[in-house]
Every structure is written in structure tokens, then in C-alpha cells.
Motif scaffolding. Structure first.
Motif, PDB file in Angstrom:
ATOM      1  N   VAL A 144     114.895  12.110 -68.693  1.00  0.00           N
ATOM      2  CA  VAL A 144     113.600  12.586 -69.580  1.00  0.00           C
ATOM      3  C   VAL A 144     113.561  11.554 -70.489  1.00  0.00           C
ATOM      4  N   ASN A 185     125.578  15.172 -64.450  1.00  0.00           N
ATOM      5  CA  ASN A 185     126.502  15.957 -65.378  1.00  0.00           C
ATOM      6  C   ASN A 185     125.323  16.399 -66.713  1.00  0.00           C
ATOM      7  N   PHE A 220     119.788  23.933 -66.214  1.00  0.00           N
ATOM      8  CA  PHE A 220     119.815  22.710 -65.191  1.00  0.00           C
ATOM      9  C   PHE A 220     120.351  22.610 -64.032  1.00  0.00           C
TER      10      PHE A 220
HETATM   11  C1  LIG Z   1     125.307  15.484 -70.622  1.00  0.00           C
HETATM   12  S1  LIG Z   1     124.270  14.019 -70.621  1.00  0.00           S
HETATM   13  C2  LIG Z   1     124.868  13.096 -69.421  1.00  0.00           C
HETATM   14  C3  LIG Z   1     124.519  11.709 -69.704  1.00  0.00           C
HETATM   15  C4  LIG Z   1     125.439  10.790 -68.946  1.00  0.00           C
HETATM   16  N1  LIG Z   1     125.096  10.997 -67.261  1.00  0.00           N
HETATM   17  C5  LIG Z   1     126.919  10.915 -68.777  1.00  0.00           C
HETATM   18  O1  LIG Z   1     127.640  11.603 -68.137  1.00  0.00           O
HETATM   19  O2  LIG Z   1     127.504  10.524 -70.124  1.00  0.00           O
HETATM   20  C6  LIG Z   1     122.694  14.803 -70.188  1.00  0.00           C
HETATM   21  C7  LIG Z   1     121.399  13.869 -69.967  1.00  0.00           C
HETATM   22  O3  LIG Z   1     120.522  14.635 -69.329  1.00  0.00           O
HETATM   23  C8  LIG Z   1     119.252  14.406 -69.718  1.00  0.00           C
HETATM   24  N2  LIG Z   1     118.133  15.251 -69.721  1.00  0.00           N
HETATM   25  C9  LIG Z   1     117.927  16.366 -70.640  1.00  0.00           C
HETATM   26  N3  LIG Z   1     117.093  17.010 -70.174  1.00  0.00           N
HETATM   27  C10 LIG Z   1     116.672  16.505 -68.984  1.00  0.00           C
HETATM   28  C11 LIG Z   1     115.499  16.755 -68.271  1.00  0.00           C
HETATM   29  N4  LIG Z   1     114.737  17.948 -68.614  1.00  0.00           N
HETATM   30  N5  LIG Z   1     115.163  15.930 -67.172  1.00  0.00           N
HETATM   31  C12 LIG Z   1     115.941  14.995 -67.054  1.00  0.00           C
HETATM   32  N6  LIG Z   1     116.804  14.545 -67.646  1.00  0.00           N
HETATM   33  C13 LIG Z   1     117.306  15.411 -68.849  1.00  0.00           C
HETATM   34  C14 LIG Z   1     119.503  13.623 -71.355  1.00  0.00           C
HETATM   35  O4  LIG Z   1     118.678  12.896 -71.715  1.00  0.00           O
HETATM   36  C15 LIG Z   1     121.155  13.311 -71.088  1.00  0.00           C
HETATM   37  O5  LIG Z   1     120.878  11.812 -71.019  1.00  0.00           O
END
Ligand SMILES: C[S@@+](CC[C@H](N)C(=O)[O-])C[C@H]1O[C@@H](n2cnc3c(N)ncnc32)[C@H](O)[C@@H]1O
Length: 278
Positions: A144, A185, A220
Motif C-alpha cells: 500500500v 508477512n 490482514f
Molecule cells: C510486516 S511488513 C512486511 C514487509 C516485508 N514483507 C518483510 O517481511 O520485511 C508489512 C507490509 O505490509 C504493508 N501493508 C500494510 N497495510 C497494507 C495494505 N492495506 N495493503 C497492502 N499492503 C499493506 C506495509 O506497508 C508493509 O510493507
């Protein structure tokens, strides 16, 4: 001041802020970044005088470390599996558990041809590590956050790995769903546990990457399972908070008609949840 004296000064400044072992590895990380020396070289150069410009960088770095700024942000680098990634405050610093998630996918998915989507990609660590290991897979990743996607894109270019990145808010819609496998994740820390986080996480890492909505910390996971169910995706791999995993699995069974199971991480925590078609 020589390097032996600098080392003493560095430890005296930071000893109240970090445990001994952690401080030692931080010191060696700084030596590698600020002097371009390995441990043996640092020892050999103990009696050399510290150059003025270098001393200023040491002081600046020490000041930031005192505020608990993660060293990965200070130097703009994080190691993830075999990859060196650029990171800044726009993205979560990739964690060792996520390396395990990638390994889990690689161990389970033996097909040479696969279409994979990573949801919530941050630095791009998951899709880039998958692409590096399985060059024939078609890999896409979304987030996002436009600033996170800029970081992921910078990493993809620097590593010359072909991953398709796109912006979407999965709370609203996910239009491109022609995938065999989803990996995610997602943000999973319950907001009411924010106070349990260390200052280096809470004060510096993006909250959008950390926290699930207050009303439902599993939000999520459920949302992604719904999307996967509707699109006929065959497998979903999740990294979770590793608490209340049984409850999470129960909630996922309400939206996913296939099998829901979990796997432990190397510390024995119920960390990974896998959805597959029965
Ligand atoms: C826990 S982080 C994981 C980042 C990466 N995959 C890692 O493992 O280091 C969660 C990710 O989900 C994204 N995110 C949060 N809300 C979201 C949404 N509504 N739609 C898509 N992505 C989202 C955040 O911007 C963030 O980059």
C-alpha cells in the motif's frame, strides 16, 4: 585519538544503551562501514590515528545509536539470505523469521514454473530472495505504501532481479489475482501491544508495517485468505505473530475451504500458517 582509544570511547558512550554482545557486533559493523576494515584489520590499526573526517562520522553514528536508531537504517543496509538490501525508514527491517518463511516456500514449492505474489512487500526481501533462488518463477509483489515500493524497486534494480511491483490497498481490492501461490508477512502486531516493543522498533520502524487494526489483529490474514479463496489460489504462506496461532487458524477456516495448518520456526514457535487446497 588513535583507534584503540576510539574503541574505548565508543564502548563507554554506548554501554548503558546496549548489552555487551550486541554492542560488540555494532562496533564491528561500524568499523566495517566507517573504516572498511574487518576484525583483524581493526586490531592491526589500533595504534593509527583516526582521521578527522572519520572521527566526525563515528561521533554522528554514536549519537544516532544512543537514540536507538537501528544500525540498518543508519548505514542503509540489511542482509537477507544471500542478498544485501537497501533499507530506510520507509520499510520494515527484514527479520530472520522471514528468511525462514522464504525457505519454507522454497522447500514446499518444487515446481520449476510458478506464479507467486507477495502481499505487503516492504523492502522487497521476500520476492527478491525467491527470484534469486528460482529465476524461472514469475514473481509479483504489492504494497500500500508508495515509499516502500520505491525501496523495493531500488533493490530489484540494484540486484538485477525481475520482480513486478504494484501498489494496492488490499483492504479495498486486489485486481491482479492470476497466481498459484501467495506469500505474506502482513502487519500483525496487535496495537494494544505497542508498549511491549523496543524503542528501536516503535520509534523508528513504519507503524503501517507493524500493526494490525485494533478491532482485529488477524484482519490482514483473513482478508488475504478471502482474496485467495475467491481467486482459486492453491497455496498461501503466512508469517504470523506466533501467539494465538490456533485461534488464527480457526478464524481462517471460516473463509478458506481448504486445509489450514501451521509450522514452527527454529525456536519452536507456531510461526508459519499454510493454507492449501484439500
Ligand atoms: C510486516 S511488513 C512486511 C514487509 C516485508 N514483507 C518483510 O517481511 O520485511 C508489512 C507490509 O505490509 C504493508 N501493508 C500494510 N497495510 C497494507 C495494505 N492495506 N495493503 C497492502 N499492503 C499493506 C506495509 O506497508 C508493509 O510493507
Amino acid at each position: 585519538m588513535n583507534h584503540a582509544e576510539l574503541r574505548q570511547w565508543f564502548y563507554s558512550q554506548l554501554t548503558a544503551f546496549y548489552a555487551q554482545g550486541e554492542l560488540q557486533s555494532i562496533y564491528h559493523w561500524c568499523v566495517a562501514e566507517l573504516e572498511d576494515w574487518n576484525r583483524a584489520e581493526a586490531y592491526m590499526h589500533s595504534a593509527d590515528l583516526v582521521a578527522e573526517a572519520h572521527l566526525n562520522r563515528w561521533k554522528e553514528t554514536t549519537k544516532r545509536l544512543k537514540k536507538h536508531e537501528p544500525i540498518q537504517y543508519i548505514f542503509g543496509k540489511a542482509q537477507f539470505m544471500e542478498l544485501e538490501l537497501y533499507v530506510d525508514a520507509a520499510v520494515l527491517i527484514p527479520r530472520p523469521e522471514t528468511e525462514e518463511l522464504v525457505q519454507l516456500v522454497l522447500d514446499h514449492e518444487t515446481s520449476d514454473v510458478l506464479k507467486v505474489l507477495d502481499i505487503g512487500t516492504g523492502s522487497g526481501c521476500i520476492p527478491l530472495a525467491l527470484k534469486a533462488a528460482r529465476p524461472n518463477w514469475r514473481i509479483s509483489a504489492c504494497d500500500v505504501s508508495p515509499v516502500a515500493l520505491e525501496v523495493a524497486s531500488k533493490n530489484a534494480k540494484a540486484l538485477n532481479l525481475d520482480v513486478k511491483l504494484f501498489q494496492t490497498d488490499i483492504r479495498e481490492a486486489l485486481h491482479q489475482v492470476d497466481f498459484d501461490v501467495i506469500v505474506s508477512n502482513p502487519p500483525y502486531i496487535p496495537v494494544d501491544r505497542a508498549e511491549s516493543l523496543e524503542a528501536n522498533v516503535l520509534d523508528f520502524e513504519p507503524h503501517i508495517a507493524l500493526f494490525g487494526p485494533a478491532h482485529d489483529p488477524f484482519y490482514f490474514f483473513t482478508r488475504i485468505a478471502e482474496i485467495a479463496e475467491k481467486a482459486g489460489i492453491s497455496k498461501v504462506y503466512f508469517e504470523t505473530h506466533a501467539t494465538e496461532t490456533a485461534l488464527l487458524c480457526k478464524q481462517l477456516k471460516e473463509v478458506w475451504t481448504g486445509e489450514v495448518c501451521f509450522e514452527n520456526d527454529i525456536s519452536g514457535k507456531e510461526r508459519f500458517v499454510i493454507l492449501c487446497r484439500a
